[in-house]
Structures are given as C-alpha cells and as structure tokens.
Scaffold this motif. Structure first.
Motif, PDB file in Angstrom:
ATOM      1  N   GLU A 176     -10.814   1.950   7.651  1.00 21.30           N
ATOM      2  CA  GLU A 176     -10.580   2.124   9.086  1.00 21.30           C
ATOM      3  C   GLU A 176     -11.008   0.861   9.854  1.00 21.30           C
ATOM      4  O   GLU A 176     -10.296   0.386  10.732  1.00 21.30           O
ATOM      5  N   GLU A 177     -12.172   0.343   9.460  1.00 19.64           N
ATOM      6  CA  GLU A 177     -12.676  -0.867  10.135  1.00 19.64           C
ATOM      7  C   GLU A 177     -11.744  -2.041   9.874  1.00 19.64           C
ATOM      8  O   GLU A 177     -11.411  -2.819  10.759  1.00 19.64           O
ATOM      9  N   TYR A 178     -11.347  -2.153   8.598  1.00 20.40           N
ATOM     10  CA  TYR A 178     -10.497  -3.274   8.198  1.00 20.40           C
ATOM     11  C   TYR A 178      -9.192  -3.248   8.985  1.00 20.40           C
ATOM     12  O   TYR A 178      -8.744  -4.261   9.515  1.00 20.40           O
ATOM     13  N   LEU A 179      -8.604  -2.059   9.062  1.00 21.70           N
ATOM     14  CA  LEU A 179      -7.310  -1.938   9.731  1.00 21.70           C
ATOM     15  C   LEU A 179      -7.441  -2.155  11.227  1.00 21.70           C
ATOM     16  O   LEU A 179      -6.581  -2.797  11.832  1.00 21.70           O
ATOM     17  N   SER A 180      -8.526  -1.618  11.808  1.00 19.23           N
ATOM     18  CA  SER A 180      -8.637  -1.785  13.262  1.00 19.23           C
ATOM     19  C   SER A 180      -8.831  -3.264  13.599  1.00 19.23           C
ATOM     20  O   SER A 180      -8.313  -3.749  14.606  1.00 19.23           O
ATOM     21  N   ARG A 181      -9.536  -3.982  12.747  1.00 21.89           N
ATOM     22  CA  ARG A 181      -9.706  -5.425  12.982  1.00 21.89           C
ATOM     23  C   ARG A 181      -8.363  -6.149  12.829  1.00 21.89           C
ATOM     24  O   ARG A 181      -8.020  -7.019  13.606  1.00 21.89           O
ATOM     25  N   ALA A 182      -7.623  -5.736  11.783  1.00 27.64           N
ATOM     26  CA  ALA A 182      -6.321  -6.365  11.540  1.00 27.64           C
ATOM     27  C   ALA A 182      -5.364  -6.078  12.690  1.00 27.64           C
ATOM     28  O   ALA A 182      -4.615  -6.954  13.128  1.00 27.64           O
ATOM     29  N   LYS A 183      -5.428  -4.850  13.205  1.00 24.96           N
ATOM     30  CA  LYS A 183      -4.537  -4.474  14.307  1.00 24.96           C
ATOM     31  C   LYS A 183      -4.872  -5.271  15.567  1.00 24.96           C
ATOM     32  O   LYS A 183      -4.000  -5.643  16.327  1.00 24.96           O
ATOM     33  N   ALA A 184      -6.167  -5.497  15.771  1.00 23.74           N
ATOM     34  CA  ALA A 184      -6.579  -6.256  16.950  1.00 23.74           C
ATOM     35  C   ALA A 184      -6.014  -7.675  16.904  1.00 23.74           C
ATOM     36  O   ALA A 184      -5.667  -8.247  17.934  1.00 23.74           O
ATOM     37  N   ASN A 241      -3.318  -8.644  14.941  1.00 29.76           N
ATOM     38  CA  ASN A 241      -1.854  -8.611  14.821  1.00 29.76           C
ATOM     39  C   ASN A 241      -1.380  -7.295  15.417  1.00 29.76           C
ATOM     40  O   ASN A 241      -1.342  -6.277  14.737  1.00 29.76           O
ATOM     41  N   GLN A 242      -1.028  -7.366  16.711  1.00 25.18           N
ATOM     42  CA  GLN A 242      -0.724  -6.107  17.389  1.00 25.18           C
ATOM     43  C   GLN A 242       0.456  -5.363  16.769  1.00 25.18           C
ATOM     44  O   GLN A 242       0.583  -4.162  16.892  1.00 25.18           O
ATOM     45  N   ASP A 243       1.324  -6.098  16.115  1.00 30.48           N
ATOM     46  CA  ASP A 243       2.514  -5.461  15.548  1.00 30.48           C
ATOM     47  C   ASP A 243       2.200  -4.714  14.256  1.00 30.48           C
ATOM     48  O   ASP A 243       2.977  -3.898  13.803  1.00 30.48           O
ATOM     49  N   ILE A 244       1.055  -5.015  13.657  1.00 28.50           N
ATOM     50  CA  ILE A 244       0.794  -4.513  12.306  1.00 28.50           C
ATOM     51  C   ILE A 244       0.737  -2.976  12.277  1.00 28.50           C
ATOM     52  O   ILE A 244       1.195  -2.359  11.321  1.00 28.50           O
ATOM     53  N   ALA A 245       0.233  -2.367  13.342  1.00 20.35           N
ATOM     54  CA  ALA A 245       0.107  -0.912  13.372  1.00 20.35           C
ATOM     55  C   ALA A 245       1.463  -0.247  13.170  1.00 20.35           C
ATOM     56  O   ALA A 245       1.604   0.666  12.351  1.00 20.35           O
ATOM     57  N   ALA A 246       2.450  -0.735  13.908  1.00 19.47           N
ATOM     58  CA  ALA A 246       3.786  -0.148  13.801  1.00 19.47           C
ATOM     59  C   ALA A 246       4.359  -0.369  12.403  1.00 19.47           C
ATOM     60  O   ALA A 246       5.019   0.505  11.841  1.00 19.47           O
ATOM     61  N   MET A 247       4.063  -1.538  11.847  1.00 20.55           N
ATOM     62  CA  MET A 247       4.624  -1.854  10.521  1.00 20.55           C
ATOM     63  C   MET A 247       3.971  -1.010   9.439  1.00 20.55           C
ATOM     64  O   MET A 247       4.604  -0.630   8.466  1.00 20.55           O
ATOM     65  N   ILE A 248       2.697  -0.706   9.624  1.00 16.79           N
ATOM     66  CA  ILE A 248       1.990   0.142   8.663  1.00 16.79           C
ATOM     67  C   ILE A 248       2.631   1.530   8.660  1.00 16.79           C
ATOM     68  O   ILE A 248       2.834   2.130   7.616  1.00 16.79           O
ATOM     69  N   GLU A 249       2.975   1.993   9.851  1.00 18.03           N
ATOM     70  CA  GLU A 249       3.613   3.309   9.965  1.00 18.03           C
ATOM     71  C   GLU A 249       4.933   3.344   9.195  1.00 18.03           C
ATOM     72  O   GLU A 249       5.362   4.392   8.743  1.00 18.03           O
ATOM     73  N   ALA A 250       5.575   2.216   9.072  1.00 15.56           N
ATOM     74  CA  ALA A 250       6.891   2.160   8.416  1.00 15.56           C
ATOM     75  C   ALA A 250       6.813   2.521   6.934  1.00 15.56           C
ATOM     76  O   ALA A 250       7.829   2.799   6.304  1.00 15.56           O
ATOM     77  N   ASN A 272       5.759   0.674   4.297  1.00 11.70           N
ATOM     78  CA  ASN A 272       5.829  -0.357   3.260  1.00 11.70           C
ATOM     79  C   ASN A 272       4.498  -1.108   3.153  1.00 11.70           C
ATOM     80  O   ASN A 272       4.451  -2.302   2.938  1.00 11.70           O
ATOM     81  N   PHE A 273       3.445  -0.333   3.329  1.00  9.71           N
ATOM     82  CA  PHE A 273       2.110  -0.931   3.284  1.00  9.71           C
ATOM     83  C   PHE A 273       1.142   0.045   2.626  1.00  9.71           C
ATOM     84  O   PHE A 273       1.208   1.247   2.854  1.00  9.71           O
ATOM     85  N   ARG A 274       0.285  -0.468   1.758  1.00 14.63           N
ATOM     86  CA  ARG A 274      -0.766   0.358   1.161  1.00 14.63           C
ATOM     87  C   ARG A 274      -2.094  -0.379   1.302  1.00 14.63           C
ATOM     88  O   ARG A 274      -2.176  -1.572   1.003  1.00 14.63           O
ATOM     89  N   LEU A 275      -3.092   0.339   1.734  1.00 11.59           N
ATOM     90  CA  LEU A 275      -4.437  -0.227   1.769  1.00 11.59           C
ATOM     91  C   LEU A 275      -5.249   0.500   0.705  1.00 11.59           C
ATOM     92  O   LEU A 275      -5.420   1.717   0.776  1.00 11.59           O
ATOM     93  N   ILE A 276      -5.686  -0.234  -0.287  1.00  8.73           N
ATOM     94  CA  ILE A 276      -6.486   0.367  -1.366  1.00  8.73           C
ATOM     95  C   ILE A 276      -7.938   0.004  -1.118  1.00  8.73           C
ATOM     96  O   ILE A 276      -8.280  -1.166  -0.967  1.00  8.73           O
ATOM     97  N   TYR A 277      -8.748   1.035  -1.085  1.00  8.73           N
ATOM     98  CA  TYR A 277     -10.172   0.803  -0.824  1.00  8.73           C
ATOM     99  C   TYR A 277     -10.953   1.184  -2.080  1.00  8.73           C
ATOM    100  O   TYR A 277     -10.891   2.327  -2.533  1.00  8.73           O
ATOM    101  N   LEU A 278     -11.633   0.237  -2.666  1.00  2.80           N
ATOM    102  CA  LEU A 278     -12.384   0.486  -3.892  1.00  2.80           C
ATOM    103  C   LEU A 278     -13.815   0.033  -3.682  1.00  2.80           C
ATOM    104  O   LEU A 278     -14.076  -1.143  -3.489  1.00  2.80           O
ATOM    105  N   ARG A 279     -14.724   0.987  -3.715  1.00  2.00           N
ATOM    106  CA  ARG A 279     -16.101   0.601  -3.435  1.00  2.00           C
ATOM    107  C   ARG A 279     -17.124   1.018  -4.494  1.00  2.00           C
ATOM    108  O   ARG A 279     -18.216   0.477  -4.536  1.00  2.00           O
ATOM    109  N   PRO A 280     -16.816   1.997  -5.353  1.00  2.00           N
ATOM    110  CA  PRO A 280     -17.856   2.441  -6.289  1.00  2.00           C
ATOM    111  C   PRO A 280     -18.402   1.292  -7.125  1.00  2.00           C
ATOM    112  O   PRO A 280     -17.717   0.288  -7.339  1.00  2.00           O
ATOM    113  N   LEU A 281     -19.600   1.483  -7.605  1.00  3.73           N
ATOM    114  CA  LEU A 281     -20.240   0.407  -8.367  1.00  3.73           C
ATOM    115  C   LEU A 281     -20.038   0.574  -9.867  1.00  3.73           C
ATOM    116  O   LEU A 281     -20.697  -0.095 -10.649  1.00  3.73           O
ATOM    117  N   ASP A 282     -19.148   1.486 -10.269  1.00  2.61           N
ATOM    118  CA  ASP A 282     -18.916   1.631 -11.706  1.00  2.61           C
ATOM    119  C   ASP A 282     -17.433   1.504 -12.035  1.00  2.61           C
ATOM    120  O   ASP A 282     -16.916   2.130 -12.931  1.00  2.61           O
TER     121      ASP A 282
END
Lengths: 152, 573
Positions: B319-327, B329-338, B340-350
């Motif tokens: 959420e943080e990453y996307l909100s920063r990206a949207k700020a 690149n204002q167009d990015i939000a609309a394009m994400i809705e289209a 053709n975009f995937r945000l993969i979030y991987l945080r576990p330590l194993d």
C-alpha cells in the motif's frame, strides 16, 4: 462401476447428526438381520458393524480407544453396558447380548446400545468431522468386515 | 498461490518414451520428475519425521483417485489413522466426498503388530483384488529403513522377502504405488531403495530462526528427473514444489533487438537509446538516492506504453509503495486498474529463491509481462532464509537467468554502502550477473548535496561515460547533462576546473542552454517567440521546456491564457 457396492445409498448429501446416523445404522442392521431380531439385537449388530468398519479404516487400536471412551461416557446413564463387550476378535458375543436382554429387558438394552453408538459417532466426529464419519462408517459397513479371527 | 479443490482428475499424460506418466497433482513436482510418475511404478517416499511424506502421498492419492479406479491407503505402522485423517482433512486437496468410495483407508497395524509380514501382505492382496485400485499407498515402513533382512521371528517372513514380494505383487496388480518410509538418511542400504522405481527424499532443515523443506528425487527409472535439492512449502492447499531450474529456462525466448524507454528524461539518450529488451539492469545507489523513483518510473513508462509490468517489493508494504508511486506518477493508478500490473510483496524471512522465482514467473506468465522491477536486491537478500543468503550469488544468478529466459527486461535496485570507488553492490559481488549497471551517488559541490549517476556497464551497447547529474523531485526523476567541468568526482567532493568553464549551463544540453540564455536575454517569452529566437520548431521545444522547468531553471506563467516562460535567477559559481 461403483467400487463399493451399496456405499452411496447410506451416504446422504448432507451429513446427519450422530443421533440420526446411529438410528439409521440400527434401522439398517434390523433390515439386514438374517431373522427378525429384537431392537436390542439390531442395536448390538449396528454397534458391531460400526466398530468393525472403524477397525478396518482407523485400526483396531484406534477403534478400541474410541469405543472404550464412548463406553465410559455412556455407562453412567446405562450401567447395563458394563455387561456387554464389543470386541474385534470376539465373535461369540451373541450369548452376552442375550443375557443382557433377558436381565434388563429389550427397551433398556436397545436404548443403552443406541446411546453407546451415538456417543461413539460423536467422539469420532470430533476428531474427523461429521462428514467423514459417515464416509468411514459407510466404507467399512458396505464392504463387509474381514474375519480377522480366522487369521493365525 | 492457491490450488483450487477440484474433482477433475489429472489425465494420464501422453507417453514421452513409452511408459505413460501419472500427474502427481503437486504443483512443480511433475517438472522435477521429468513429466510425472511412471504408471505402475513403485515409489518410495522417504524422509525424516515431519518432513511432509504423508501429505505428499495423500495429495497424489486424492489427485488420482476415482470411483472406477480408487486409491487404497494402507496404514501399517505409522501415525494413527484417526489423527492422520484429522490433520489431512485440513488440506485443500482432501475431498471428504471421495472417502469411502474413491479413497479407501485400510489399517493393518493390528496385523503388523500381532502377526507377521506375510499376514500383512495377504491382507493387502485381498484388498487390492477387491478394489482394483489405481493408486496404493503403504504408510509406513519405518521398520524397513532400520532393520536388516533377518526375519522378525523363526519361520516368519523377513523384511527383505516382504519387500521383494510386495514389489512383485504391486507390479502385477497394475497399480502405481507409494511406500512411505521414515528414514534418518542412514537407510540407503535398505532393499526398498533398490527395489523402488523412484525415490523421493524429503528433508526439513532448521537454520537459525527459519525452516527450509527440500525434496530430492534420488532416482526415477526411465525418466530424466531434475537433479538437485528443490525447496517446497506446505500450505493450506498441500505441497508446492519449487523446481531449481524452472521449465521456462529450457525454452529460452529469442530476444528482440528493441530498446525499452525508461521513462526517465535524459536516461535513454545516455544509454544509447534505452535498455535493450531482455536485459537485466542493476541500479545501485546509497539510501535516498532515488532508486525506487527510477524503478517505478521505468514501470510506469511500460504501463503507459500498454505493456504489462510486475513489481516485486521486499522492503515496503504494497500500500505504501503504491501510494508513493501514485504520487509520483498520477497516471499509474488508472493503469493499475487496467489489470496489466502485478505487485508482488514478499517479506517473510524464510523464503527460498525458487519460491520467489516461481511467484514472479507465475505473475509474468499470467499478465504477459515485459518489464519486471525488483526493488530491492538488498531486501530480497534479507527476506531469504539464512541457508539461501549464504549462496546469494548463485541464487541471484538462477533468478536472473530464469527471468531473462522468459524475455522480460529486469530492473533491479540495490543499496550501495561505502565510498564510491570501493562501493560494493551487496555483501556479495553480484554485478557479473547483470547486463547493465548504473550507479548513483551523492557529491558535494560548494556545500550543496548533488546527485550524479554513471553508467558502468552495458553489454554490447555504446553508452555515456560521463557523470550525469540528475534530480529527483515530486514529479519524478530527470537526468541532466554531464558534469564535465569538475575533477575528483569519485572523491565525492569535486573541484571545478575553472579554466575549462565554457559558456553554457552545468548539466544542460546545448539546446537547453540556448533556450535558457534566450529567456535570460528576453526576460520572458511565449513559445512562438522563443522558437523564433532559438531557431527551432515550436513542438521541438516541448521536451526542452519541460526539463528546464523540472530542473528549476525556468517557470511558466499565464497571461490572457497564453503561456509565458521565464528564466529563474541562478546563483553563479
């Protein structure tokens, strides 16, 4: 081809409660009896068939453990169950049920055995879920029991 | 990733070399096995207690059982069936509706304890003849792994003889069988290992605070299985295997000779026309140098051009990453809705590398991505289980190799610690893995912190060798001209070479300097006047004016609806 003949006709779409299932099993045992039996004898047959079905799928030790626990819970309200044994290798138990019926009457004996069956199914259901109880009981009951007694 | 519970059974795949394969129903395992399990084979699933042997066998069994050709699950000596059912029922592959008909459980522990193995074998034969199963599972042969071939008692069947008979019987029954065996790794001399057509060995290794599960296919008769240790994970859906060498790597896609626009003004020119399609680019820089801004701009540019993009983040929440990206690149939000975009979030330590790779490859395939952003390698390294961190170079090599084989262009960021000349990209030296390397850094000029970048490497492509200034503002990153009039840039505190100062403005192109000079001279001008004075067409001025404004050299005002451009006074050096 259905591999387990007759398996589907006692497996309803929705899993019945332990009480319903126990009643169904007793009724089924009554229908399948070689000669007309008392309600107590049908309940006893249902217990034995269920026990053997469980012994086949979950093992003798598992079935014994469940039965012992069911018996200890039911015996408080139905003390006559102390006189009845349902054993895996004990085929000559008809005499026992005859004696119990003679001593306590058909109604009391049938009620005790049906209660035992219900508790047994409830305990099993707590472990594996009611849907699987029906499947496991049906599997063993319709395939037929294996006469382990004959093995050396 | 989820595996949906389905009644549909995997079909027997067409034969590759004669013997048909049985699909295991375990994501990733068929690839490791070279197509699946050979039909009518006898397979040994061995491993330490808790490694996942029973779950693997159950998953294969449920995937292949039908009422016509059911599966028989024999419990000989192992986890009590009641407990086993209780826990296996929790998995997505376990379908209670199949139990009793397509999947039948037969417990033989009583026979195994009280009698001898010949009785166990006789019961198995009896059940198999009755049920005509397609799959048979025997759980388990802990005894088989530790004992020798001596009979347990005089006159009784020895374990070796039992295994031999079991193998023969199973083959003649035309069933595909799976024998589960507990093993501490010292049981390789067990006859079961010799007799089995395929051997799966499962291990579970605890390293510091993480646990990594690995699967090794020790042998598969008649199949070219994938060598090595493959990590796997047990989720609510069951096992998922992550092959060491993803299938895509065997089918390397030919690379088009295209260049991808980065979306960062000024950078494409410095790179000789953009990033060559299919390249792996690494952008290194200290904290706060704008790496993520560059990366998201690269992603946004792809989306703007109708391409599909995958961004993998390890450090920030999505959420943080996307909100920063949207700020930015204002167009990015609309394009994400289209879509053709995937945000993969991987945080576990194993995490394992293979697991990460599988997730990215799946997303790439799903949306047909042409651009992948990994932000950042430093976060990726930390997210890995300690065992994989030690082999980070090898891990990254496999990750990049597998991804570029699919034809995607990768943009990776990494934090650089230490001074410029000696700066390492990570604790491991991984630069050889990438095709292109750009390094950012801070320098100090007259007490002001400035940012420059240099293109260190571009395989097979001409590129700028200058230190280029760049600015990161709320609107994004803009790369300026070369920082030529300074020496000692690598020290971080460059000195101006005054004798070399020419007319013009630091960091600006010739045209930009001309436009700026014209605006200074005129004190402000409309687009048409400016075009006339500079001697270029009006439309050619658009980019120049945008960049000058972004770099803070000019500003625009409106008078009677007309744009007027003004130079902003600069402090002289």
């Amino acid at each position: 081809m259905v591999n387990v003949p007759g398996a589907t006709h006692i497996i309803p779409a929705k899993a019945p409660s332990s009480t319903e299932l126990a009643r169904q099993l007793v009724a089924r045992a009554a229908r399948n009896g070689k000669s007309p039996e008392s309600a107590a004898h049908s309940a006893f047959s249902a217990c034995k068939i269920t026990y053997r079905a469980l012994a086949r799928s979950i093992g003798v030790e598992g079935a014994n453990a469940l039965l012992a626990r069911a018996q200890s819970q039911t015996v408080k309200t139905h003390p006559l169950l102390r006189e009845i044994g349902i054993g895996h290798r004990d085929d000559d138990d008809t005499a026992k049920i005859d004696a119990v019926v003679e001593k306590h009457g058909i109604a009391a004996s049938a009620a005790g055995l049906e209660a035992l069956l219900e508790v047994l199914l409830t305990l099993l259901g707590r472990f594996v879920g009611t849907d699987l109880v029906v499947r496991l009981v049906a599997q063993g009951a319709t395939i037929g029991t294996h006469e382990h007694e004959d093995t050396p | 990733m989820t595996t949906k519970k389905s009644r549909a059974k995997p079909a027997i795949r067409p034969p590759d070399i004669g013997i048909p394969n049985i699909a295991t129903g375990v994501p990733g395992l068929d690839a490791v096995l070279g197509g699946g399990v050979p039909e009518f084979s006898m397979n040994l699933i061995a491993g330490n207690p808790g490694a996942g042997k029973t779950t693997l066998a159950q998953q294969i069994m449920f995937a292949n059982a039908t009422e016509e050709r059911p599966a028989l699950y024999f419990t000989v000596l192992g986890e009590p069936t009641l407990k086993m059912l209780r826990y296996q029922k929790e998995f997505g592959f376990f379908d209670p509706a199949l139990v009793g008909s397509a999947v039948q459980y037969v417990n033989l522990s009583d026979e195994a304890v009280d009698y001898d193995l010949s009785v166990v074998l006789a019961r198995m034969i009896e059940e198999v003849e009755r049920a005509r199963p397609r799959v048979v599972v025997v759980d388990s042969f802990r005894i088989a792994m530790g004992q020798g071939g001596a009979p347990s008692a005089p006159g009784k069947m020895s374990l070796d003889a039992f295994i031999q008979r079991l193998a023969v019987e199973m083959t003649s029954w035309e069933v595909t069988s799976f024998i589960i065996g507990d093993s501490n790794g010292r049981g390789y001399r067990s006859p079961m290992f010799t007799v089995a057509d395929a051997v799966f060995f499962l291990t579970q290794v605890a390293d510091r605070n993480s646990v990594v599960r690995k699967l090794q296919v020790l042998k598969v008769r008649g199949r070219a299985s994938m060598p090595g240790l493959h990590t796997f994970r047990i989720t609510k859906q069951g096992l998922q295997v992550f092959p060491r060498i993803p299938e895509q790597q065997f089918e390397r896609r030919p690379m088009p000779t295209l260049r991808l626009t980065t979306g960062i003004p000024g950078l494409d020119e410095a790179m000789g026309g953009g990033i060559p399609a299919g390249d792996a680019l690494m952008l290194g820089g200290p904290a706060g140098s704008g790496k993520t801004t560059f990366a998201t701009q690269f992603a946004a540019e792809g989306l703007r051009r109708g391409e599909s993009v995958v961004i993998v983040v390890f450090e920030e929440y999505p959420e943080e990453y996307l909100s920063r990206a949207k700020a930015r690149n204002q167009d990015i939000a609309a394009m994400i809705e289209a879509g053709n975009f995937r945000l993969i979030y991987l945080r576990p330590l194993d995490l394992s590398v293979d697991e990460t790779l599988a997730e990215i490859l799946e997303a790439v395939a799903e949306i047909g991505a042409s651009r992948v952003v990994i932000d950042s390698l430093s976060g990726f390294q930390i997210a890995l289980a300690p065992a994989f961190r030690e082999d980070f170079r090898e891990s990254l090599y496999r990750l990049v190799g597998a991804l570029t084989a699919t034809g995607v262009t990768i943009f990776m960021t990494t934090e650089i610690a230490g001074g410029y000349p000696e700066a390492a990209f990570t604790t491991e030296r991984v630069s050889f893995i990438t095709d292109d390397i750009i390094v950012q850094r801070f320098i100090e000029i007259d007490g002001v912190l400035r940012t420059v970048l240099a293109i260190h490497k571009m395989r097979g492509s001409a590129h700028s060798h200058d230190f280029l200034t760049y600015e990161v503002s709320a609107q994004g990153a803009v790369v300026g001209g070369p920082l030529r009039n300074y020496r000692g840039i690598l020290t971080g505190v460059p000195e101006q070479q005054r004798q070399l100062v020419r007319e013009g403005h630091e960091g600006l192109t010739e045209r930009e300097s001309m436009v700026l000079d014209t605006l200074v001279r005129l004190g402000g001008a409309s687009r048409i006047i400016l075009a006339e004075h500079v001697g270029v067409a009006m439309e050619e001025l658009a980019d120049t004016i945008t960049r000058l404004e972004l770099l803070g050299y000019t500003r625009t005002t409106r008078t009677n609806g007309k744009e007027i451009f003004h130079a902003i006074a600069q402090s002289s050096t």
